[in-house]
Design a protein around this motif. Sequence first.
Motif, PDB file in Angstrom:
ATOM      1  N   PRO A 238       0.798  -1.218   0.000  1.00 43.05           N
ATOM      2  CA  PRO A 238       0.000   0.000   0.000  1.00 43.05           C
ATOM      3  C   PRO A 238       0.834   1.273   0.000  1.00 43.05           C
ATOM      4  O   PRO A 238       0.460   2.276  -0.629  1.00 43.05           O
ATOM      5  CB  PRO A 238      -0.821  -0.124   1.289  1.00 43.05           C
TER       6      PRO A 238
ATOM      7  N   ILE B 208       2.100   1.969  -3.548  1.00 41.03           N
ATOM      8  CA  ILE B 208       1.025   2.511  -4.390  1.00 41.03           C
ATOM      9  C   ILE B 208       0.734   3.957  -4.028  1.00 41.03           C
ATOM     10  O   ILE B 208       0.496   4.809  -4.901  1.00 41.03           O
ATOM     11  CB  ILE B 208      -0.246   1.650  -4.256  1.00 41.03           C
ATOM     12  N   GLU B 209       0.780   4.254  -2.743  1.00 40.72           N
ATOM     13  CA  GLU B 209       0.540   5.631  -2.293  1.00 40.72           C
ATOM     14  C   GLU B 209       1.608   6.570  -2.844  1.00 40.72           C
ATOM     15  O   GLU B 209       1.298   7.663  -3.354  1.00 40.72           O
ATOM     16  CB  GLU B 209       0.531   5.685  -0.767  1.00 40.72           C
TER      17      GLU B 209
ATOM     18  N   SER C 130      -2.072  -8.159  -8.237  1.00 38.77           N
ATOM     19  CA  SER C 130      -2.987  -7.443  -7.338  1.00 38.77           C
ATOM     20  C   SER C 130      -2.993  -5.935  -7.556  1.00 38.77           C
ATOM     21  O   SER C 130      -3.922  -5.255  -7.115  1.00 38.77           O
ATOM     22  CB  SER C 130      -2.632  -7.744  -5.880  1.00 38.77           C
ATOM     23  N   VAL C 131      -1.961  -5.389  -8.239  1.00 34.26           N
ATOM     24  CA  VAL C 131      -1.865  -3.925  -8.323  1.00 34.26           C
ATOM     25  C   VAL C 131      -1.818  -3.375  -9.743  1.00 34.26           C
ATOM     26  O   VAL C 131      -2.090  -2.183  -9.951  1.00 34.26           O
ATOM     27  CB  VAL C 131      -0.633  -3.401  -7.549  1.00 34.26           C
TER      28      VAL C 131
END
Length: 226
Positions: free
Chosen positions: A124, A127-128, A169-170
Amino acid sequence: MVKPPTGGSEEGRVTPKRLKTAKDRTPSSQAWLSRQINDPFAAKARAHGYRSRAAYKLTELDDKLKLLRPGVRVIDLGLAPGGWTQVAIERGVTNIVGVDLLPVDPLPPAHILEMDFTDPACGPLLIELLGGPPDLVLSDMAPNTVGHRRTDHLRIMTLIETAADFAVSVLRPGGAFLSKAFQGGETHEIIGELNRRFDEVRHIKPKASRADSSEVYLVATGFKGR
């Protein structure tokens, strides 16, 4: 169906050089240093200012695949010492984040995290920092080996599987996953899952990968989405 590896011959022939002294060096250390001294890609990397000879693996792969270009979002897993991120930036990528257990000197405009990729908080945060889903996930990660064939194989397999699961997943639809692998280092389950998720999956052995190494690169392009 996964295509077999292509390429793989070393570039150039040079007159072998010898170490000036072997004092206080172990046989394995002597062998590694000798190989580095006589490695044309290591010499090219030093001359060009790349942090590692691995940069030439990515340049060759990208020449074939055309993955790096201005505007794409990139995540670099296991980026230390930074050769792959250097190549991405050199090819116009301005939105890139990387992570490694080891400290890495800054490579602006890249965001660099020093943490364990397998930490649940890492994904996370990547991605942030990236500002959204990536178009490309790179992984040049390799586990620390212990010399026990079965144990080392399991570590390699686990690392490839973890990186592939993360990419699936991303990634944005149409995205790509490029990972270090080893011949025989993945399970049929990993390849099968990638074949379901991507339009094309294949192995490539770039010239900068040593001919006597089982190292290959696993390339999955055309992500179909989740």
